[in-house]
Design an enzyme around this catalytic site. Sequence first.
Site, PDB file in Angstrom:
ATOM      1  N   GLY A 340       0.813  -1.225   0.000  1.00 20.35           N
ATOM      2  CA  GLY A 340       0.000   0.000   0.000  1.00 20.35           C
ATOM      3  C   GLY A 340       0.838   1.262   0.000  1.00 20.35           C
ATOM      4  O   GLY A 340       0.427   2.297  -0.564  1.00 20.35           O
ATOM      5  N   GLU A 363      10.069  10.149 -28.293  1.00 17.69           N
ATOM      6  CA  GLU A 363      11.219   9.925 -29.186  1.00 17.69           C
ATOM      7  C   GLU A 363      11.098   8.604 -29.953  1.00 17.69           C
ATOM      8  O   GLU A 363      12.078   7.910 -30.215  1.00 17.69           O
ATOM      9  CB  GLU A 363      12.544  10.064 -28.428  1.00 17.69           C
TER      10      GLU A 363
END
Length: 384
Positions: A340, A363
Amino acid sequence: MSYKLTDEQLMIQAMVREFSRKVVAPEAAERDQNKEFPAQILKKMGELGFMGMMIPAEYGGEGADTISYVLALSEIAYSCASTAVVMSVHNSIVCESIYHFGTEDQKQRYLKPLAAGKFIGAFALTEPHAGSNPVAQTTTAVRDGDSYVISGVKRFISTGKNAGLVIVTAKTDEALRHKGISAFIIPRKTPGMIVGRTEDKMGLRASDTTDLIFEDCRVPAENLLGQEGDGFKIVMKGLDSGRIGIAAQSIGVAQAALDAAVKYAKERDQFGQKICKFQGLRWIIADMATEIEAARQLMLSAASMKDRGEKYTAQASMAKLFASEMVNRVTAKALQMHGGYGFIKDYPVERFFRDARVFTIYEGTSEIQRIVISDHVLKDKRLS
Ligand code: CAA
């Protein structure tokens, strides 16, 4: 690391690592939260020579090799991927393109201050309807006496708002397809170049990504980079170098995620022992470390080919493809190991996971890298 680095490369890596951990890291999470551009840090990076690393000293740069540069870029990405992308586009695409294709006057006028980090460079190729296929761009540059008049819209421009200069591509002849695309150097305050909307992104939030709108933007003909029609070639060459830089960014973020996960696993107790003692987690750690090392070797191999003056297009695509997909796996595993706590902003892996997501996209997407690589394989071009 098995790749034998020189003393100078190791020294640059150590120097940038120290700067990155001391100066870049401390407020990276706040900058991400507030979408705050790292202007002061980039100024310091300019003073230390990080903004013209591969440019010779005669043009204000450091004259370092590509290996030193990618090691440095990885170290910056380790602390802040937003700062790293600004450094990457500026060094790999903008400075190198002007160095390789610019006139002496352009180098004196633009490359020198860029390499000294006086202002930042951006690169505008992508358009709303031309991403993977830049030939479909519709921005035009029409010759008018001693000028070109540029009209169109560029999208997803990294550092679009904060750049002092942009290399912009535009069509000078629609009929010639690739050979009808030209590149122009456009300084920031040029009338008709307007910064449009800034994107609200999932990651790299401290780096601005904007539209650039060109409304009859008049640029002196002397700002043409290379010859008319050289734009596609300039861009592709710049992207070859840029793609090794994306591998470097990926490796920096992945290493940061692994280090954070290992630290957490050594501290966290469950079922009466540190969670790093569980074989299930040890195997994940081993896979993460192995993948990072594989990506690093691909990056160093492509960078050394570039330094030796060999053709390295396919190797740059391989390094980019593997490293950018690797960092998405590694950051996901690092987050999972935090349970968590990986899902909240108190721990850095949440930011690493978000920052990594774009590496398989910008890119050139993973799919485009596979086109480039398979093209080389199918044409039986030598890859090793
Ligand atoms: N170096 C030099 N020249 C090259 C080259 C290279 N790497 N790649 C291609 N060329 C040349 C070819 O030799 C050919 O020249 P001739 O006409 O003289 O033979 C010409 O360019 C056309 O080549 P192709 O036929 O291979 O071109 P294509 O249209 O099929 O496209 C592509 C090839 C690889 C798919 C290319 O379009 C591509 O890379 N697309 C992705 C674009 C991209 O990466 N966009 C990212 C935007 S920038 C960004 O993300 C910036 C950021 O801010 C982070």
